[in-house]
Every structure is written in structure tokens, then in C-alpha cells.
Design an enzyme around this catalytic site. Structure first.
Site, PDB file in Angstrom:
ATOM      1  CE  LYS A  13      -1.994  -0.999   3.902  1.00 14.53           C
ATOM      2  NZ  LYS A  13      -1.314  -2.261   4.204  1.00 14.53           N
ATOM      3  NE  ARG A  88      -3.791  -1.107   9.695  1.00 13.70           N
ATOM      4  CZ  ARG A  88      -2.719  -0.461   9.274  1.00 13.70           C
ATOM      5  NH1 ARG A  88      -2.705   0.847   9.231  1.00 13.70           N
ATOM      6  NH2 ARG A  88      -1.656  -1.123   8.880  1.00 13.70           N
ATOM      7  NE  ARG A 127       7.269  -2.725   6.131  1.00 11.09           N
ATOM      8  CZ  ARG A 127       5.947  -2.569   6.202  1.00 11.09           C
ATOM      9  NH1 ARG A 127       5.291  -1.925   5.262  1.00 11.09           N
ATOM     10  NH2 ARG A 127       5.269  -3.083   7.204  1.00 11.09           N
ATOM     11  NE  ARG A 160       6.745  -0.424  10.177  1.00 10.32           N
ATOM     12  CZ  ARG A 160       5.607  -0.293   9.480  1.00 10.32           C
ATOM     13  NH1 ARG A 160       5.611   0.276   8.286  1.00 10.32           N
ATOM     14  NH2 ARG A 160       4.471  -0.724   9.965  1.00 10.32           N
ATOM     15  NE  ARG A 171       1.695  -4.663  11.541  1.00 11.39           N
ATOM     16  CZ  ARG A 171       2.594  -4.092  10.751  1.00 11.39           C
ATOM     17  NH1 ARG A 171       3.844  -4.483  10.782  1.00 11.39           N
ATOM     18  NH2 ARG A 171       2.240  -3.118   9.953  1.00 11.39           N
TER      19      ARG A 171
HETATM   20  P1  ADP Z   1       2.262  -1.751   3.253  1.00 16.48           P
HETATM   21  O1  ADP Z   1       2.320  -0.253   3.164  1.00 16.48           O
HETATM   22  O2  ADP Z   1       1.064  -2.338   2.589  1.00 16.48           O
HETATM   23  O3  ADP Z   1       2.441  -2.265   4.662  1.00 16.48           O
HETATM   24  P2  ADP Z   1       4.827  -1.652   1.816  1.00 16.48           P
HETATM   25  O4  ADP Z   1       4.482  -0.773   0.669  1.00 16.48           O
HETATM   26  O5  ADP Z   1       5.668  -1.063   2.887  1.00 16.48           O
HETATM   27  O6  ADP Z   1       3.497  -2.339   2.442  1.00 16.48           O
HETATM   28  O7  ADP Z   1       5.526  -2.964   1.229  1.00 16.48           O
HETATM   29  C1  ADP Z   1       5.939  -4.033   2.094  1.00 16.48           C
HETATM   30  C2  ADP Z   1       7.290  -4.578   1.624  1.00 16.48           C
HETATM   31  O8  ADP Z   1       7.139  -5.206   0.351  1.00 16.48           O
HETATM   32  C3  ADP Z   1       8.356  -3.491   1.449  1.00 16.48           C
HETATM   33  O9  ADP Z   1       9.601  -4.054   1.782  1.00 16.48           O
HETATM   34  C4  ADP Z   1       8.286  -3.165  -0.051  1.00 16.48           C
HETATM   35  O10 ADP Z   1       9.541  -2.688  -0.522  1.00 16.48           O
HETATM   36  C5  ADP Z   1       7.946  -4.536  -0.641  1.00 16.48           C
HETATM   37  N1  ADP Z   1       7.117  -4.447  -1.846  1.00 16.48           N
HETATM   38  C6  ADP Z   1       6.143  -3.540  -2.128  1.00 16.48           C
HETATM   39  N2  ADP Z   1       5.573  -3.792  -3.330  1.00 16.48           N
HETATM   40  C7  ADP Z   1       6.177  -4.919  -3.802  1.00 16.48           C
HETATM   41  C8  ADP Z   1       6.016  -5.717  -4.992  1.00 16.48           C
HETATM   42  N3  ADP Z   1       5.093  -5.420  -5.923  1.00 16.48           N
HETATM   43  N4  ADP Z   1       6.802  -6.815  -5.130  1.00 16.48           N
HETATM   44  C9  ADP Z   1       7.704  -7.140  -4.177  1.00 16.48           C
HETATM   45  N5  ADP Z   1       7.907  -6.444  -3.043  1.00 16.48           N
HETATM   46  C10 ADP Z   1       7.154  -5.342  -2.848  1.00 16.48           C
HETATM   47  P1  AMP Z   2       1.289   0.876   8.940  1.00 21.74           P
HETATM   48  O1  AMP Z   2       2.437   1.804   8.848  1.00 21.74           O
HETATM   49  O2  AMP Z   2       0.101   1.292   8.126  1.00 21.74           O
HETATM   50  O3  AMP Z   2       1.672  -0.572   8.713  1.00 21.74           O
HETATM   51  O4  AMP Z   2       0.773   0.966  10.463  1.00 21.74           O
HETATM   52  C1  AMP Z   2       1.608   0.575  11.546  1.00 21.74           C
HETATM   53  C2  AMP Z   2       0.775   0.431  12.809  1.00 21.74           C
HETATM   54  O5  AMP Z   2       0.185   1.698  13.170  1.00 21.74           O
HETATM   55  C3  AMP Z   2      -0.407  -0.548  12.739  1.00 21.74           C
HETATM   56  O6  AMP Z   2      -0.037  -1.899  12.943  1.00 21.74           O
HETATM   57  C4  AMP Z   2      -1.302  -0.007  13.868  1.00 21.74           C
HETATM   58  O7  AMP Z   2      -0.809  -0.379  15.134  1.00 21.74           O
HETATM   59  C5  AMP Z   2      -1.107   1.513  13.726  1.00 21.74           C
HETATM   60  N1  AMP Z   2      -2.112   2.090  12.799  1.00 21.74           N
HETATM   61  C6  AMP Z   2      -1.860   2.703  11.608  1.00 21.74           C
HETATM   62  N2  AMP Z   2      -3.003   3.096  11.025  1.00 21.74           N
HETATM   63  C7  AMP Z   2      -4.006   2.712  11.862  1.00 21.74           C
HETATM   64  C8  AMP Z   2      -5.434   2.800  11.818  1.00 21.74           C
HETATM   65  N3  AMP Z   2      -6.063   3.355  10.786  1.00 21.74           N
HETATM   66  N4  AMP Z   2      -6.131   2.299  12.869  1.00 21.74           N
HETATM   67  C9  AMP Z   2      -5.518   1.735  13.912  1.00 21.74           C
HETATM   68  N5  AMP Z   2      -4.194   1.591  14.019  1.00 21.74           N
HETATM   69  C10 AMP Z   2      -3.433   2.073  13.004  1.00 21.74           C
END
Ligand code: ADP
Ligand code: AMP
Length: 213
Positions: A13, A88, A127, A160, A171
């Protein structure tokens, strides 16, 4: 253009939201990033959110909704935004729908980045996030040019705390229980679009652009 990114944690995302924000010149609004900035700044909100985030739990709706509504009320959001990680839960989505309806507005697209659970642990354990600018990489799929160094600002990359495998499973469970119902919620509103998030990052983006136009 008001866009919501849906999908499991680690689905991509944030990666796609950053690219959308750049291409369409709209702000990328990530509640996770807002919480992490508050944790770094040791604010009261940050300390409160950290208790939940460290355990892979959701931050309570009361706290989350307020920071999101304050953020999208900013001048830079008046022509649209891409929300990443919000809503969420169904109550969060309802508050957002009501707040927009009051202004005669609505969400235009909810894009579900679909990735099966079996890919998620790999995505999240690989990541790496920049401590300074928040840019994200993947050690195998999207590596930085120099190991552990951010391409954009030269700062250090870290895993992270909430991307450790034991937290990831929690999660993912919470995602299925509380966030996945949003797929039906936005389908009923007629704005849901699904993209195959297992494709290469650039191909996923091309699919999104063909939806957004
Ligand atoms: P989210 O925001 O949904 O938690 P991220 O955008 O941070 O996810 O992506 C999660 C991990 O997967 C990161 O390490 C990112 O670099 C990697 N990633 C994102 N898109 C792709 C893809 N299409 N193919 C492979 N790895 C990806
Ligand atoms: P993210 O960076 O989107 O993966 O979010 C990291 C963490 O922040 C999540 O696992 C939750 O603990 C908290 N968080 C982020 N967005 C929300 C939301 N909309 N509602 C509740 N918790 C959130």
C-alpha cells in the site's frame, strides 16, 4: 481525487501510495507514518500509539480518527489525497464517509492491493525503512543501491519493530478480523477496485494508473 489503499500489512500500500501521490500531485497520508513521527518526537500521542503498535494491535479508533480528520482538513488535501493505512475498521470508514458527506464529498476509489498471506511474512521481514525520510525498500525485491543506506537521503535503513515475524502474524490476524470487511463496505459503495499485488511493483502501479486514468 480521493483514494483509499486497502490490503494486508505488507501488501504494498505504502509503496504504491507514494507513487500515486507523486504522479497525481496529491498528498500521501499514512496514519502509520503519523504515529511513527509522533513516537520519534516522543509526543503524548506517540507514547500512547506505541503501546498498541509494538504488539501489532490497532491503535484505538478515537485516537486514529481524530488525527486523520485533522490531517485531511489541511489546505494541501483540498484537491484530494491518497490514504494509506486508514480506514482499518468499519467504524473508521463510517466516520470518514460521514465527514465527507457533510461536505458533499466522497471517496472516489478504494484500491485493494491483493497479496496472499503466504507472501506477507516475506514482504515484511524483508522491508527496510529509512530512519530519516521513511522511504521503504525490500532487501530482495526492491533493494537500495547500497546495502542499508537510503537512496533518497543517505540515512540508515532499519527493520521496523512491528515487522518482526511474531508481530506480523498478529497483525495479519487483526487484518482479517477487522480490516478485510472494508472490502465489502467499499464494494457496496461501488468504488472498490482490486489489483494483483504479487506482480512487480511497476506492473502493479501500471494497473492502478489504468484504473485512475
Ligand atoms: P504496506 O504499506 O502495505 O504495509 P509496503 O508498501 O511497505 O506495504 O511494502 C511491504 C514490503 O514489500 C516493502 O519491503 C516493499 O519494498 C515490498 N514491496 C512492495 N511492493 C512490492 C512488490 N510489488 N513486489 C515485491 N515487493 C514489494
Ligand atoms: P502501517 O504503517 O500502516 O503498517 O501501520 C503501523 C501500525 O500503526 C499498525 O499496525 C497499527 O498499530 C497503527 N495504525 C496505523 N493506522 C491505523 C489505523 N487506521 N487504525 C488503527 N491503528 C493504526
Amino acid at each position: 481525487m480521493k483514494i483509499i489503499m486497502l490490503g494486508a500489512p505488507g501488501a504494498g500500500k505504502g509503496t504504491q501510495a507514494k507513487m500515486i501521490a507523486e504522479k497525481y500531485s496529491i498528498p500521501h497520508v499514512s496514519t502509520g507514518d503519523i504515529f511513527r513521527a509522533n513516537i520519534k518526537g516522543q509526543t503524548h500521542l506517540g507514547m500512547e500509539a506505541k503501546k498498541y503498535m509494538d504488539e501489532g494491535k490497532l491503535v484505538p479508533d478515537e485516537l486514529t480518527v481524530k488525527i486523520l480528520l485533522d490531517r485531511v482538513a489541511n489546505e494541501d488535501c483540498k484537491d484530494g489525497y491518497v490514504l494509506d493505512g486508514f480506514p482499518r475498521t468499519i467504524p473508521q470508514a463510517e466516520v470518514l464517509t460521514e465527514a465527507l458527506e457533510k461536505m458533499g464529498d466522497k471517496i472516489d476509489y478504494a484500491i485493494d492491493v491483493a497479496v496472499p498471506d503466504e507472501n506477507i511474512v516475506n514482504r515484511m521481514s524483508g522491508r527496510r525503512a529509512c530512519v530519516n525520510c521513511g522511504a521503504t525498500y525490500h532487501i530482495v525485491h526492491i533493494p537500495p543501491k547500497t546495502e542499508n543506506i537510503c537512496d533518497k537521503c543517505g540515512s540508515e535503513l532499519i527493520l521496523r519493530d512491528d515487522d518482526k515475524p511474531e508481530t506480523v502474524l498478529n497483525r495479519l490476524k487483526i487484518y482479517h478480523e477487522q480490516t478485510q470487511p472494508l472490502i465489502d463496505y467499499y464494494t457496496e459503495k461501488g468504488v472498490l477496485k482490486t489489483v494483483d499485488g504479487t506482480k512487480d511493483m511497476k506492473d502493479v502501479f501500471a494497473d492502478i494508473v489504468s484504473i485512475l486514468g
